[in-house]
Design an enzyme around this catalytic site. Sequence first.
Site, PDB file in Angstrom:
ATOM      1  CD  GLU A   1      -2.605  -1.131   2.682  1.00  0.00           C
ATOM      2  OE1 GLU A   1      -3.832  -1.334   2.702  1.00  0.00           O
ATOM      3  OE2 GLU A   1      -1.929  -0.971   3.726  1.00  0.00           O
TER       4      GLU A   1
ATOM      5  CB  THR B   1      -6.663  -1.167   0.978  1.00  0.00           C
ATOM      6  OG1 THR B   1      -6.032  -2.082   1.887  1.00  0.00           O
ATOM      7  CG2 THR B   1      -5.676  -0.790  -0.115  1.00  0.00           C
TER       8      THR B   1
ATOM      9  CE  LYS C   1     -14.420  -6.630   7.965  1.00  0.00           C
ATOM     10  NZ  LYS C   1     -13.109  -6.982   7.367  1.00  0.00           N
ATOM     11  CG  ASP C   2      -9.325   0.163   8.992  1.00  0.00           C
ATOM     12  OD1 ASP C   2      -9.997  -0.036  10.037  1.00  0.00           O
ATOM     13  OD2 ASP C   2      -8.361   0.942   8.974  1.00  0.00           O
TER      14      ASP C   2
ATOM     15  CG  ASP D   1     -12.721  -5.922   0.321  1.00  0.00           C
ATOM     16  OD1 ASP D   1     -13.527  -6.228   1.217  1.00  0.00           O
ATOM     17  OD2 ASP D   1     -11.616  -5.396   0.565  1.00  0.00           O
TER      18      ASP D   1
END
Length: 262
Positions: free
Chosen positions: A18, A99, A194-195, A220
């Site tokens: 990332e 992400t 959501k992470d 996603d």
Amino acid sequence: MSSTPIQHVLVAVAMEAEAMPFVEHLGLKKDEELFESHLPFLAYSGNYKDAKVTVITNGKDSVYSTGVDNVGTVPAALATYLAMHKLKDSVDILINAGTSGGFKRKGAGIGDVFLTTAVSHHDRRIAIPGFTSYGIGRLDSKTSDDTEASDTMINPSKLAKQLDYKTGVVSTGNSLDKTDTCDKLMLENDASVKDMEAASIAWSCALLGKPFLGVKVVTDIVDGDMPSHEEFMANLAAAAKSLQEALPKVLDAIVGKTYSDL
């Protein structure tokens, strides 16, 4: 929060995949001094226009001998705390970039950039009086006069409008997949994305009184049809490139500004 202009930005990113497109795009150099040599965490620093930029990643796992990225809340909170403590007053703001999974019910699509209005947890379930709120660990930015908010959470509304990005709550958990209970709690958290790190990094910022801004790119769709791990791996490279493009725009918008300008 300080009224002095933002001149040093600390960017916390969990995974090397990332971070590296952004690091290479800015021409940042490895900083061997920020973390002690026995720690896995990595740092890169340099200048972007009139600002200093320091990027930290969680490095690779050596404790369990897997060699994979140190993802999740524990390494993220520790790396962030150690970096801010070492840099002390020179850091003006922390950006947690990375992400995330997105929810189509909240209008998220692959590649969308979200700026975080609040953070919370969905996997710290402590059904003991007084501990429930602690487990959720919600920190809000101030979005209206009557909102109870954290002093360190930056309201991204003006910035999002300027850059044409979306805004929303990020819900953090230590698993890539989810249970039915996670689904229920993420819905209660009003999560847009959501992470696996944001809420813990925001916690470290709150401890040290440093302003926090989350910048999340969707890899996603959490409430979609494709398994999260397959969709994540398929879109990781494209999301990292999107992050590389988004972060300089964020820097351009905040460097030299005071917090009241944001």
